[in-house]
Write a protein that holds these residues in place. Structure first.
Motif, PDB file in Angstrom:
ATOM      1  N   GLU A   7       0.825  -1.206   0.000  1.00  0.00           N
ATOM      2  CA  GLU A   7       0.000   0.000   0.000  1.00  0.00           C
ATOM      3  C   GLU A   7       0.862   1.260   0.000  1.00  0.00           C
ATOM      4  N   ILE A   8       1.905   1.206   0.862  1.00  0.00           N
ATOM      5  CA  ILE A   8       2.816   2.368   0.937  1.00  0.00           C
ATOM      6  C   ILE A   8       3.499   2.589  -0.406  1.00  0.00           C
ATOM      7  N   ARG A   9       3.925   1.469  -1.045  1.00  0.00           N
ATOM      8  CA  ARG A   9       4.619   1.578  -2.323  1.00  0.00           C
ATOM      9  C   ARG A   9       3.690   2.153  -3.400  1.00  0.00           C
ATOM     10  N   VAL A  10       2.455   1.663  -3.447  1.00  0.00           N
ATOM     11  CA  VAL A  10       1.486   2.153  -4.431  1.00  0.00           C
ATOM     12  C   VAL A  10       1.193   3.632  -4.201  1.00  0.00           C
ATOM     13  N   SER A  11       0.990   3.992  -2.912  1.00  0.00           N
ATOM     14  CA  SER A  11       0.712   5.385  -2.576  1.00  0.00           C
ATOM     15  C   SER A  11       1.898   6.277  -2.955  1.00  0.00           C
ATOM     16  N   ALA A  12       3.103   5.776  -2.681  1.00  0.00           N
ATOM     17  CA  ALA A  12       4.313   6.540  -3.000  1.00  0.00           C
ATOM     18  C   ALA A  12       4.450   6.725  -4.506  1.00  0.00           C
ATOM     19  N   GLU A  13       4.141   5.677  -5.265  1.00  0.00           N
ATOM     20  CA  GLU A  13       4.215   5.771  -6.724  1.00  0.00           C
ATOM     21  C   GLU A  13       3.193   6.775  -7.256  1.00  0.00           C
ATOM     22  N   GLU A  14       1.978   6.733  -6.665  1.00  0.00           N
ATOM     23  CA  GLU A  14       0.951   7.681  -7.095  1.00  0.00           C
ATOM     24  C   GLU A  14       1.375   9.117  -6.797  1.00  0.00           C
ATOM     25  N   GLU A  15       1.898   9.331  -5.571  1.00  0.00           N
ATOM     26  CA  GLU A  15       2.360  10.665  -5.205  1.00  0.00           C
ATOM     27  C   GLU A  15       3.516  11.110  -6.098  1.00  0.00           C
ATOM     28  N   PHE A  16       4.412  10.146  -6.394  1.00  0.00           N
ATOM     29  CA  PHE A  16       5.554  10.450  -7.248  1.00  0.00           C
ATOM     30  C   PHE A  16       5.087  10.834  -8.659  1.00  0.00           C
ATOM     31  N   ASN A  17       4.156  10.032  -9.176  1.00  0.00           N
ATOM     32  CA  ASN A  17       3.646  10.318 -10.517  1.00  0.00           C
ATOM     33  C   ASN A  17       2.912  11.655 -10.564  1.00  0.00           C
ATOM     34  N   LEU A  18       2.142  11.911  -9.494  1.00  0.00           N
ATOM     35  CA  LEU A  18       1.415  13.174  -9.431  1.00  0.00           C
ATOM     36  C   LEU A  18       2.382  14.362  -9.360  1.00  0.00           C
ATOM     37  N   GLU A  19       3.388  14.231  -8.509  1.00  0.00           N
ATOM     38  CA  GLU A  19       4.376  15.298  -8.372  1.00  0.00           C
ATOM     39  C   GLU A  19       5.173  15.465  -9.666  1.00  0.00           C
ATOM     40  N   LYS A  20       5.484  14.322 -10.293  1.00  0.00           N
ATOM     41  CA  LYS A  20       6.215  14.374 -11.554  1.00  0.00           C
ATOM     42  C   LYS A  20       5.382  15.080 -12.617  1.00  0.00           C
ATOM     43  N   LEU A  21       4.065  14.785 -12.642  1.00  0.00           N
ATOM     44  CA  LEU A  21       3.181  15.429 -13.602  1.00  0.00           C
ATOM     45  C   LEU A  21       3.099  16.934 -13.345  1.00  0.00           C
ATOM     46  N   GLN A  22       3.016  17.308 -12.059  1.00  0.00           N
ATOM     47  CA  GLN A  22       2.964  18.720 -11.709  1.00  0.00           C
ATOM     48  C   GLN A  22       4.245  19.444 -12.119  1.00  0.00           C
ATOM     49  N   LEU A  23       5.379  18.796 -11.827  1.00  0.00           N
ATOM     50  CA  LEU A  23       6.660  19.393 -12.215  1.00  0.00           C
ATOM     51  C   LEU A  23       6.777  19.519 -13.726  1.00  0.00           C
ATOM     52  N   LEU A  24       6.273  18.502 -14.438  1.00  0.00           N
ATOM     53  CA  LEU A  24       6.317  18.514 -15.894  1.00  0.00           C
ATOM     54  C   LEU A  24       5.462  19.659 -16.450  1.00  0.00           C
ATOM     55  N   GLU A  25       4.256  19.832 -15.872  1.00  0.00           N
ATOM     56  CA  GLU A  25       3.381  20.916 -16.314  1.00  0.00           C
ATOM     57  C   GLU A  25       3.986  22.282 -16.001  1.00  0.00           C
ATOM     58  N   GLN A  26       4.610  22.379 -14.803  1.00  0.00           N
ATOM     59  CA  GLN A  26       5.266  23.640 -14.438  1.00  0.00           C
ATOM     60  C   GLN A  26       6.406  23.968 -15.411  1.00  0.00           C
ATOM     61  N   GLU A  27       7.174  22.941 -15.760  1.00  0.00           N
ATOM     62  CA  GLU A  27       8.295  23.137 -16.677  1.00  0.00           C
ATOM     63  C   GLU A  27       7.795  23.507 -18.071  1.00  0.00           C
ATOM     64  N   LYS A  28       6.700  22.844 -18.485  1.00  0.00           N
ATOM     65  CA  LYS A  28       6.104  23.191 -19.776  1.00  0.00           C
ATOM     66  C   LYS A  28       5.650  24.652 -19.782  1.00  0.00           C
ATOM     67  N   ALA A  29       4.994  25.075 -18.684  1.00  0.00           N
ATOM     68  CA  ALA A  29       4.515  26.455 -18.584  1.00  0.00           C
ATOM     69  C   ALA A  29       5.683  27.437 -18.601  1.00  0.00           C
ATOM     70  N   ARG A  30       6.775  27.049 -17.882  1.00  0.00           N
ATOM     71  CA  ARG A  30       7.948  27.914 -17.857  1.00  0.00           C
ATOM     72  C   ARG A  30       8.568  28.038 -19.244  1.00  0.00           C
ATOM     73  N   ILE A  31       8.680  26.905 -19.947  1.00  0.00           N
ATOM     74  CA  ILE A  31       9.252  26.907 -21.302  1.00  0.00           C
ATOM     75  C   ILE A  31       8.363  27.700 -22.249  1.00  0.00           C
ATOM     76  N   ARG A  32       7.027  27.517 -22.122  1.00  0.00           N
ATOM     77  CA  ARG A  32       6.096  28.247 -22.966  1.00  0.00           C
ATOM     78  C   ARG A  32       6.203  29.761 -22.728  1.00  0.00           C
ATOM     79  N   LYS A  33       6.291  30.132 -21.437  1.00  0.00           N
ATOM     80  CA  LYS A  33       6.420  31.539 -21.096  1.00  0.00           C
ATOM     81  C   LYS A  33       7.731  32.121 -21.623  1.00  0.00           C
ATOM     82  N   GLU A  34       8.808  31.354 -21.506  1.00  0.00           N
ATOM     83  CA  GLU A  34      10.105  31.807 -22.000  1.00  0.00           C
ATOM     84  C   GLU A  34      10.086  31.956 -23.522  1.00  0.00           C
ATOM     85  N   TYR A  35       9.430  31.008 -24.185  1.00  0.00           N
ATOM     86  CA  TYR A  35       9.322  31.078 -25.648  1.00  0.00           C
ATOM     87  C   TYR A  35       8.546  32.329 -26.069  1.00  0.00           C
ATOM     88  N   GLU A  36       7.428  32.584 -25.354  1.00  0.00           N
ATOM     89  CA  GLU A  36       6.625  33.766 -25.679  1.00  0.00           C
ATOM     90  C   GLU A  36       7.414  35.043 -25.441  1.00  0.00           C
TER      91      GLU A  36
END
Length: 209
Positions: free
Chosen positions: A27-56
């Motif tokens: 359960e801990i491993r599954v929860s950790a993976e979900e949190e990791f994936n969620l955090e990774k997705l958030q970081l990815l979206e933040q990086e995309k937004a940063r790159i998009r803003k820099e491009y603009e």
């Protein structure tokens, strides 16, 4: 309860505890993976937004730079056109001034021109009396054309010509020097005349400059 049964119960308890631990760990491993994936997705979206803003931002900088370069090029082209136009005007003025000087050298042509200029000035001024001012070298010519010009005025416009007085104290600037190709207007006059109202308030300049 004999010793064998005790050992069997202990083994069951150990297996139960081990199973619970494994389930909990899973359960801990599954929860950790979900949190990791969620955090990774958030970081990815933040990086995309940063790159998009820099491009603009960079795209905006490029557009501003393009506009500045276009404006600079356009202004340079306008300045070149203005310079070329001014050079052409100066050439025309210089050529016209040279032709005017040639007219002034032809006594018969210059006399007729001066008389016509005087008639025109009298018509423009529309005053009953007027003061005629010419170059000092044209003083005698002015005396000679005053009456013929008045008669021409009366015949042309059908009315009494103004009474003319020749200014013999103040004159227009002298003719340009022979080598004065630039024709300094402030210190020379190529010919013609000025007609002023009696009170001096109205001046009709009919010079050749």
């Amino acid at each position: 309860m004999n010793e064998l049964e005790v050992e069997r119960q202990i083994e069951q308890m150990v297996r139960f505890i081990k199973q619970e631990a494994e389930e909990k760990a899973n359960e801990i491993r599954v929860s950790a993976e979900e949190e990791f994936n969620l955090e990774k997705l958030q970081l990815l979206e933040q990086e995309k937004a940063r790159i998009r803003k820099e491009y603009e931002r960079r795209e905006s900088q490029v557009e501003v730079k393009k506009k500045i370069e276009y404006s600079k090029t356009l202004n340079e082209a306008r300045l070149k056109v203005l310079a070329a136009r001014e050079a052409a005007i100066q050439t025309v003025v210089k050529e016209a001034r040279a032709k005017v000087r040639e007219v002034a050298k032809n006594q018969a042509a210059y006399r007729k021109l001066m008389q016509d200029l005087l008639v025109q000035a009298m018509h423009k001024l529309r005053e009953p009396t007027a003061l005629l001012r010419v170059r000092q070298v044209d003083l005698q010519l002015a005396r000679d054309i005053m009456e013929p010009a008045r008669k021409q005025f009366a015949a042309t416009f059908g009315g009494d010509a103004p009474t003319l007085t020749l200014d013999q104290h103040e004159f227009l600037p002298p003719p340009p020097e022979r080598n004065d190709n630039e024709g300094n207007e402030s210190s020379s006059c190529s010919g013609g005349l000025e007609l002023t109202s009696a009170d001096g308030r109205i001046v009709c300049s009919n010079t050749l400059d």
